[in-house]
Design a protein around this motif. Structure first.
Motif, PDB file in Angstrom:
ATOM      1  N   ALA A   1       0.813  -1.196   0.115  1.00  0.00           N
ATOM      2  CA  ALA A   1      -0.036   0.082   0.027  1.00  0.00           C
ATOM      3  C   ALA A   1       0.879   1.185  -0.017  1.00  0.00           C
ATOM      4  CB  ALA A   1      -0.990   0.013   1.036  1.00  0.00           C
ATOM      5  N   HIS A   2       1.985   1.068   0.728  1.00  0.00           N
ATOM      6  CA  HIS A   2       2.984   2.348   0.929  1.00  0.00           C
ATOM      7  C   HIS A   2       3.578   2.705  -0.653  1.00  0.00           C
ATOM      8  CE1 HIS A   2       3.093   3.893   4.954  1.00  0.00           C
ATOM      9  NE2 HIS A   2       2.800   2.502   5.274  1.00  0.00           N
ATOM     10  N   ILE A   3       3.698   1.596  -1.158  1.00  0.00           N
ATOM     11  CA  ILE A   3       4.626   1.549  -2.492  1.00  0.00           C
ATOM     12  C   ILE A   3       3.600   2.069  -3.675  1.00  0.00           C
ATOM     13  CG2 ILE A   3       5.749   0.453  -4.377  1.00  0.00           C
ATOM     14  CD1 ILE A   3       7.091  -1.320  -2.278  1.00  0.00           C
ATOM     15  N   ALA A   4       2.293   1.490  -3.463  1.00  0.00           N
ATOM     16  CA  ALA A   4       1.358   2.074  -4.673  1.00  0.00           C
ATOM     17  C   ALA A   4       1.094   3.296  -4.265  1.00  0.00           C
ATOM     18  CB  ALA A   4      -0.178   1.124  -4.043  1.00  0.00           C
ATOM     19  N   LEU A   5       0.937   3.974  -3.087  1.00  0.00           N
ATOM     20  CA  LEU A   5       0.803   5.271  -2.817  1.00  0.00           C
ATOM     21  C   LEU A   5       1.742   6.304  -3.313  1.00  0.00           C
ATOM     22  CD1 LEU A   5      -1.063   7.682  -1.556  1.00  0.00           C
ATOM     23  CD2 LEU A   5      -0.127   7.204   0.645  1.00  0.00           C
ATOM     24  N   ALA A   6       3.172   5.964  -2.991  1.00  0.00           N
ATOM     25  CA  ALA A   6       4.064   6.631  -3.221  1.00  0.00           C
ATOM     26  C   ALA A   6       4.491   6.775  -4.797  1.00  0.00           C
ATOM     27  CB  ALA A   6       5.357   6.178  -2.676  1.00  0.00           C
ATOM     28  N   PHE A   7       4.160   5.676  -5.444  1.00  0.00           N
ATOM     29  CA  PHE A   7       4.032   5.581  -7.073  1.00  0.00           C
ATOM     30  C   PHE A   7       2.783   6.599  -7.545  1.00  0.00           C
ATOM     31  CE2 PHE A   7       1.902   3.403 -10.737  1.00  0.00           C
ATOM     32  CZ  PHE A   7       2.920   3.890 -11.651  1.00  0.00           C
ATOM     33  N   GLU A   8       1.564   6.376  -6.913  1.00  0.00           N
ATOM     34  CA  GLU A   8       0.648   7.327  -7.611  1.00  0.00           C
ATOM     35  C   GLU A   8       1.056   8.581  -7.297  1.00  0.00           C
ATOM     36  OE1 GLU A   8      -4.005   6.129  -7.096  1.00  0.00           O
ATOM     37  OE2 GLU A   8      -3.381   7.412  -5.279  1.00  0.00           O
ATOM     38  N   GLN A   9       1.357   9.127  -6.289  1.00  0.00           N
ATOM     39  CA  GLN A   9       1.823  10.388  -5.928  1.00  0.00           C
ATOM     40  C   GLN A   9       2.754  10.997  -7.095  1.00  0.00           C
ATOM     41  OE1 GLN A   9       2.945  10.303  -1.860  1.00  0.00           O
ATOM     42  NE2 GLN A   9       1.134  11.020  -0.982  1.00  0.00           N
ATOM     43  N   ALA A  10       3.830  10.100  -7.376  1.00  0.00           N
ATOM     44  CA  ALA A  10       4.887  10.329  -8.170  1.00  0.00           C
ATOM     45  C   ALA A  10       4.282  10.566  -9.648  1.00  0.00           C
ATOM     46  CB  ALA A  10       5.952   9.304  -7.991  1.00  0.00           C
ATOM     47  N   VAL A  11       3.568   9.904  -9.994  1.00  0.00           N
ATOM     48  CA  VAL A  11       2.952   9.980 -11.354  1.00  0.00           C
ATOM     49  C   VAL A  11       2.003  11.056 -11.496  1.00  0.00           C
ATOM     50  CG1 VAL A  11       1.369   8.860 -13.261  1.00  0.00           C
ATOM     51  CG2 VAL A  11       2.985   7.327 -11.998  1.00  0.00           C
ATOM     52  N   VAL A  12       1.164  11.475 -10.283  1.00  0.00           N
ATOM     53  CA  VAL A  12       0.356  12.301 -10.679  1.00  0.00           C
ATOM     54  C   VAL A  12       0.878  13.721 -10.523  1.00  0.00           C
ATOM     55  CG1 VAL A  12      -1.705  13.359  -9.277  1.00  0.00           C
ATOM     56  CG2 VAL A  12      -1.589  11.152  -9.582  1.00  0.00           C
ATOM     57  N   ASP A  13       1.693  13.799  -9.322  1.00  0.00           N
ATOM     58  CA  ASP A  13       2.574  15.203  -9.483  1.00  0.00           C
ATOM     59  C   ASP A  13       3.015  15.798 -10.917  1.00  0.00           C
ATOM     60  OD1 ASP A  13       2.674  15.635  -6.967  1.00  0.00           O
ATOM     61  OD2 ASP A  13       4.697  15.265  -6.767  1.00  0.00           O
ATOM     62  N   VAL A  14       3.853  14.826 -11.600  1.00  0.00           N
ATOM     63  CA  VAL A  14       4.199  15.066 -12.959  1.00  0.00           C
ATOM     64  C   VAL A  14       3.245  15.255 -14.150  1.00  0.00           C
ATOM     65  CG1 VAL A  14       5.853  14.259 -14.794  1.00  0.00           C
ATOM     66  CG2 VAL A  14       6.342  13.595 -12.597  1.00  0.00           C
ATOM     67  N   LEU A  15       2.239  14.506 -14.007  1.00  0.00           N
ATOM     68  CA  LEU A  15       1.122  14.870 -14.946  1.00  0.00           C
ATOM     69  C   LEU A  15       0.420  16.220 -14.598  1.00  0.00           C
ATOM     70  CD1 LEU A  15      -0.637  11.286 -15.075  1.00  0.00           C
ATOM     71  CD2 LEU A  15       1.014  12.319 -16.720  1.00  0.00           C
ATOM     72  N   VAL A  16       0.083  16.454 -13.445  1.00  0.00           N
ATOM     73  CA  VAL A  16      -0.632  17.735 -13.111  1.00  0.00           C
ATOM     74  C   VAL A  16       0.504  18.999 -13.439  1.00  0.00           C
ATOM     75  CG1 VAL A  16      -1.306  19.073 -11.303  1.00  0.00           C
ATOM     76  CG2 VAL A  16      -1.899  16.697 -11.402  1.00  0.00           C
ATOM     77  N   HIS A  17       1.737  18.880 -13.046  1.00  0.00           N
ATOM     78  CA  HIS A  17       2.722  19.953 -13.245  1.00  0.00           C
ATOM     79  C   HIS A  17       2.785  20.286 -14.592  1.00  0.00           C
ATOM     80  CE1 HIS A  17       6.080  22.360 -12.385  1.00  0.00           C
ATOM     81  NE2 HIS A  17       6.549  22.034 -13.582  1.00  0.00           N
ATOM     82  N   LYS A  18       2.946  19.518 -15.492  1.00  0.00           N
ATOM     83  CA  LYS A  18       3.353  19.547 -16.890  1.00  0.00           C
ATOM     84  C   LYS A  18       2.139  20.024 -17.630  1.00  0.00           C
ATOM     85  CE  LYS A  18       7.616  17.450 -17.611  1.00  0.00           C
ATOM     86  NZ  LYS A  18       8.415  17.502 -18.804  1.00  0.00           N
ATOM     87  N   THR A  19       0.977  19.527 -17.167  1.00  0.00           N
ATOM     88  CA  THR A  19      -0.304  19.774 -18.051  1.00  0.00           C
ATOM     89  C   THR A  19      -0.805  21.374 -17.898  1.00  0.00           C
ATOM     90  OG1 THR A  19      -1.262  17.583 -17.779  1.00  0.00           O
ATOM     91  CG2 THR A  19      -2.952  19.371 -18.453  1.00  0.00           C
ATOM     92  N   ILE A  20      -0.581  21.671 -16.294  1.00  0.00           N
ATOM     93  CA  ILE A  20      -0.638  23.173 -15.954  1.00  0.00           C
ATOM     94  C   ILE A  20       0.162  23.875 -16.768  1.00  0.00           C
ATOM     95  CG2 ILE A  20      -1.268  24.741 -13.941  1.00  0.00           C
ATOM     96  CD1 ILE A  20      -3.207  22.265 -14.078  1.00  0.00           C
TER      97      ILE A  20
END
Ligand code: KG4
Ligand code: ZN
Length: 354
Positions: free
Chosen positions: A258-277
């Motif tokens: 669960a920890h790995i899944a959350l950290a992975f999800e956060q890393a992907v979402v951060d990049v997708l959001v930052h670059k899109t905005i």
């Protein structure tokens, strides 16, 4: 802006592992969408098996079509045009949809409209809304096969601003889920696992590819693998854990996956959001569109919404994953552009959006 299309349009989507048929009125109003996902037969292999996918499409496409017609309450003879995905996608899967659509259009003597699946994902933002997105827009298409930032000038007029250099975001979700033994399809499994913990000390590296609109997820995937295999060096461990006491090799910690899944999800979402905005700001977009299977992810939806400086359009989760309603809207656009064809139409597995 194109607001209407043929009175009754039948749309078919079979580019990957979803068999979907939709009936649309005036081109853009979905009256029925019937989709059959092929999760079970592929889950035992941990991923999509193209041969199995095309075979299942072949077995069920006519039944899915019949259900869509009956839900819409119309007879097949009332259909005015048939829209079908010709690419990008798996060749065998595309062929089943195209041949089914071609047969229907031929029998009914109506136009057959070839549709680009990626344009379909963008067109999903025109479904179920009172007002369509204002243009120009920046669209992030994130799916199992694609991660593309697209400048949408008008329906049919696109420019790719950036894309993934290796894995698609959804592919990374699927591979990490398999690594953690969470099952298939990976996106929803990672999301469910991540929701079991509220925070995590793991901080995976992000690949920013500064100065570009491109993405890369293979380094992140490799970092997840090294942590999962207990193969982190001391420096990497120190960088990855703000509190390095938390991690020692071979130590079993509760809710590890669960920890790995959350950290992975956060890393992907951060990049997708930052670059899109950033892309939306640079290109003076009047709206942002977030679409494709990964756009069903609630962290991504939430964080994009919080950061968006202009109105954000995210289709309903069932319209983010592959579906024929979005193909219908893109088909109606194609008809309005005069792209419908009585000419021979072939599949285009490697088709691009621009
Ligand atoms: O658009 P789509 O249905 O098919 C393609 O065109 O690829 O996208 C499927 C992808 C898969 O990789 C799946 O794991 C991912 O979308 N996905 C998600 C979620 N639901 C589906 N990824 C993250 N979070 C989700 N909730
Ligand atoms: Zn798709």
């Amino acid at each position: 802006m194109i607001e209407t299309g043929p009175p009754w349009l039948l749309a078919i989507e079979t580019s990957c592992d979803d068999t979907s048929v939709a009936i649309l009125r005036d081109g853009i109003i979905p009256m029925a969408t019937v989709s059959q996902a092929q999760i079970e037969p592929h889950a035992i292999f941990g991923g999509i098996v193209p041969e199995v996918a095309s075979r299942i499409h072949m077995q069920i496409v006519d039944e899915v079509c019949r259900s869509a017609l009956s839900q819409a309450g119309i007879k097949v003879g009332e259909i005015d045009a048939v829209a079908v995905t010709i690419g990008p996608g798996l060749p065998g899967s595309l062929m089943v949809g195209l041949e089914f659509g071609r047969g229907l259009a031929y029998g009914l003597e109506v136009p057959l409209v070839p549709v680009n699946h990626l344009e379909g994902h963008i067109a999903a933002a025109w479904l179920d809304v009172d007002r369509p997105p204002e243009l120009p827009a920046v669209a992030l298409i994130v799916s199992g096969g694609h991660t593309e930032l697209v400048f949408v000038k008008a329906p049919g007029s696109y420019r790719v601003l950036g894309r993934t250099r290796d894995d698609a975001a959804g592919e990374a979700f699927d591979k990490v889920a398999r690594m953690l033994g969470l099952g298939f399809p990976g996106g929803p499994k990672i999301e469910q696992a991540a929701a079991m913990v509220s925070s995590t000390p793991i901080d995976f590296p992000r690949s920013w590819l500064e100065g570009t609109n491109d993405f890369s997820f293979s380094g992140l995937k490799a970092a997840v693998q090294r942590l999962h295999d207990d193969k982190l060096g001391p420096d990497e461990a120190a960088r990855m854990f703000s509190n390095s006491d938390v991690w020692t090799p071979k130590r079993a910690w509760p809710n590890r996956a669960a920890h790995i899944a959350l950290a992975f999800e956060q890393a992907v979402v951060d990049v997708l959001v930052h670059k899109t905005i950033r892309a939306a700001e640079i290109h003076h977009a009047r709206s942002i569109i977030l679409t494709g299977g990964v756009a069903a992810n609630s962290r991504l939806r939430r964080e994009m919404q919080a950061a968006a400086p202009v109105p954000l359009y995210i289709p309903l989760p069932s319209r983010c994953t592959d579906n024929a309603a979005m193909i219908g809207v893109a088909g109606a656009w194609a008809i309005a552009r005069g792209d419908e064809s009585f000419q021979p139409v072939d599949i285009a597995p490697g088709l691009r959006i621009a």
